[in-house]
Write a protein that holds these residues in place. Sequence first.
Motif, PDB file in Angstrom:
ATOM      1  N   ASP A   1       0.833  -1.207   0.000  1.00  0.00           N
ATOM      2  CA  ASP A   1       0.000   0.000   0.000  1.00  0.00           C
ATOM      3  C   ASP A   1       0.866   1.254   0.000  1.00  0.00           C
ATOM      4  N   VAL A   2       1.938   1.225   0.748  1.00  0.00           N
ATOM      5  CA  VAL A   2       2.832   2.388   0.808  1.00  0.00           C
ATOM      6  C   VAL A   2       3.523   2.601  -0.527  1.00  0.00           C
ATOM      7  N   ARG A   3       3.979   1.514  -1.137  1.00  0.00           N
ATOM      8  CA  ARG A   3       4.645   1.645  -2.443  1.00  0.00           C
ATOM      9  C   ARG A   3       3.689   2.225  -3.471  1.00  0.00           C
ATOM     10  N   ALA A   4       2.441   1.787  -3.439  1.00  0.00           N
ATOM     11  CA  ALA A   4       1.453   2.315  -4.389  1.00  0.00           C
ATOM     12  C   ALA A   4       1.196   3.798  -4.140  1.00  0.00           C
ATOM     13  N   ALA A   5       1.084   4.194  -2.883  1.00  0.00           N
ATOM     14  CA  ALA A   5       0.839   5.601  -2.563  1.00  0.00           C
ATOM     15  C   ALA A   5       2.027   6.471  -2.969  1.00  0.00           C
ATOM     16  N   MET A   6       3.218   5.941  -2.841  1.00  0.00           N
ATOM     17  CA  MET A   6       4.419   6.708  -3.180  1.00  0.00           C
ATOM     18  C   MET A   6       4.554   6.938  -4.679  1.00  0.00           C
ATOM     19  N   ASP A   7       3.734   6.277  -5.471  1.00  0.00           N
ATOM     20  CA  ASP A   7       3.743   6.533  -6.917  1.00  0.00           C
ATOM     21  C   ASP A   7       3.370   7.976  -7.228  1.00  0.00           C
ATOM     22  N   ARG A   8       2.807   8.688  -6.275  1.00  0.00           N
ATOM     23  CA  ARG A   8       2.508  10.106  -6.476  1.00  0.00           C
ATOM     24  C   ARG A   8       3.739  10.975  -6.205  1.00  0.00           C
ATOM     25  N   VAL A   9       4.674  10.461  -5.425  1.00  0.00           N
ATOM     26  CA  VAL A   9       5.858  11.231  -5.051  1.00  0.00           C
ATOM     27  C   VAL A   9       6.980  11.075  -6.071  1.00  0.00           C
ATOM     28  N   TYR A  10       7.173   9.865  -6.552  1.00  0.00           N
ATOM     29  CA  TYR A  10       8.288   9.613  -7.472  1.00  0.00           C
ATOM     30  C   TYR A  10       8.264  10.513  -8.713  1.00  0.00           C
ATOM     31  N   PRO A  11       7.094  10.756  -9.336  1.00  0.00           N
ATOM     32  CA  PRO A  11       7.094  11.641 -10.505  1.00  0.00           C
ATOM     33  C   PRO A  11       7.571  13.053 -10.186  1.00  0.00           C
ATOM     34  N   ALA A  12       7.292  13.527  -8.982  1.00  0.00           N
ATOM     35  CA  ALA A  12       7.767  14.853  -8.598  1.00  0.00           C
ATOM     36  C   ALA A  12       9.284  14.906  -8.640  1.00  0.00           C
ATOM     37  N   VAL A  13       9.916  13.867  -8.126  1.00  0.00           N
ATOM     38  CA  VAL A  13      11.374  13.802  -8.119  1.00  0.00           C
ATOM     39  C   VAL A  13      11.907  13.720  -9.548  1.00  0.00           C
ATOM     40  N   ASP A  14      11.245  12.918 -10.376  1.00  0.00           N
ATOM     41  CA  ASP A  14      11.682  12.779 -11.772  1.00  0.00           C
ATOM     42  C   ASP A  14      11.622  14.107 -12.521  1.00  0.00           C
ATOM     43  N   VAL A  15      10.520  14.825 -12.368  1.00  0.00           N
ATOM     44  CA  VAL A  15      10.357  16.084 -13.100  1.00  0.00           C
ATOM     45  C   VAL A  15      11.326  17.138 -12.580  1.00  0.00           C
ATOM     46  N   VAL A  16      11.514  17.194 -11.281  1.00  0.00           N
ATOM     47  CA  VAL A  16      12.482  18.141 -10.730  1.00  0.00           C
ATOM     48  C   VAL A  16      13.880  17.821 -11.231  1.00  0.00           C
ATOM     49  N   GLU A  17      14.215  16.541 -11.259  1.00  0.00           N
ATOM     50  CA  GLU A  17      15.532  16.150 -11.768  1.00  0.00           C
ATOM     51  C   GLU A  17      15.745  16.659 -13.190  1.00  0.00           C
ATOM     52  N   ARG A  18      14.677  16.666 -13.975  1.00  0.00           N
ATOM     53  CA  ARG A  18      14.765  17.104 -15.363  1.00  0.00           C
ATOM     54  C   ARG A  18      14.843  18.632 -15.475  1.00  0.00           C
ATOM     55  N   LEU A  19      14.079  19.343 -14.653  1.00  0.00           N
ATOM     56  CA  LEU A  19      13.966  20.790 -14.806  1.00  0.00           C
ATOM     57  C   LEU A  19      14.967  21.591 -13.975  1.00  0.00           C
ATOM     58  N   LEU A  20      15.392  21.038 -12.850  1.00  0.00           N
ATOM     59  CA  LEU A  20      16.208  21.810 -11.921  1.00  0.00           C
ATOM     60  C   LEU A  20      17.533  22.301 -12.505  1.00  0.00           C
ATOM     61  N   PRO A  21      18.257  21.507 -13.271  1.00  0.00           N
ATOM     62  CA  PRO A  21      19.529  22.028 -13.800  1.00  0.00           C
ATOM     63  C   PRO A  21      19.365  23.316 -14.607  1.00  0.00           C
ATOM     64  N   GLY A  22      18.305  23.403 -15.403  1.00  0.00           N
ATOM     65  CA  GLY A  22      18.063  24.613 -16.167  1.00  0.00           C
ATOM     66  C   GLY A  22      17.750  25.796 -15.273  1.00  0.00           C
ATOM     67  N   MET A  23      16.963  25.566 -14.218  1.00  0.00           N
ATOM     68  CA  MET A  23      16.634  26.646 -13.286  1.00  0.00           C
ATOM     69  C   MET A  23      17.874  27.128 -12.547  1.00  0.00           C
ATOM     70  N   VAL A  24      18.671  26.199 -12.056  1.00  0.00           N
ATOM     71  CA  VAL A  24      19.891  26.576 -11.342  1.00  0.00           C
ATOM     72  C   VAL A  24      20.847  27.307 -12.272  1.00  0.00           C
ATOM     73  N   GLY A  25      20.924  26.842 -13.520  1.00  0.00           N
ATOM     74  CA  GLY A  25      21.792  27.504 -14.485  1.00  0.00           C
ATOM     75  C   GLY A  25      21.389  28.942 -14.744  1.00  0.00           C
TER      76      GLY A  25
END
Length: 241
Positions: free
Chosen positions: A108-132
């Motif tokens: 149940d916890v792993r399924a609920a965390m499926d909402r959190v993982y995408p946030a990390v993925d998208v930030v990983e993609r966008l953050l370098p450009g923002m920091v730059g």
Amino acid sequence: MSPSKTAVVLGVGPGLGMSIAHRFGREGHAVALVSRTTTRHPGYVAELGAAGVRAEAFAADARDRAALLSTVDTIVERFGGVDVLYYGPGAADLDTPPTPITDIGSADVRAAMDRVYPAVDVVERLLPGMVGRGSGSLLFAGGLSAVLPMPPLGALALAAAALRNYALTLHAALADQGVYAGSLTIGGLVERGDIHRAALADPAAFGPAVDHTLDPDDLAEVAWRLHTDRDRAEEVVSAFA
């Protein structure tokens, strides 16, 4: 003249997501709307267009990592970058009530965390450009169970707490890099949203929560102030005493 900034509303719906789009659009942001419910997209784009907001809609399920990141890449290419990410996919499955905390297992916890993982993925993609660029905002919306024990929500409460902690920790890490991160913690049913509509259709299933509602336009204003003030990591807005 083309807008100089772009806001991505990930998990857009008829309630808070559209209010966020209108609020940032009113300030000159172009808006990229992302959700899996494509049948609503033409109406969203038309509504924003009528308000003078440049908007495009993109189909992606946040739980499909490859499709989500491909969509983010398309948005970056189409708009020339992303200045604001608002992350607010719905946490609840209206067809399946949550399992109380005393009855959950690790699955149940792993399924609920499926909402959190995408946030990390998208930030990983966008953050370098923002920091730059030395600028940008990452805004995350979550439920009150992140800060107040709500046993009936079970694993959803654990995921809400994880997302909030991620936002607050990003805020601390990025404080001196020109990029803002913050959490909008929401206690109550958001008017015009899908969960609120379900509650109005079946009040008995939602109990006292039906009477504790929040105006999404007010919440969008709070999100805008977090983005512009940049002086706090979190705002808690609750309809509960």
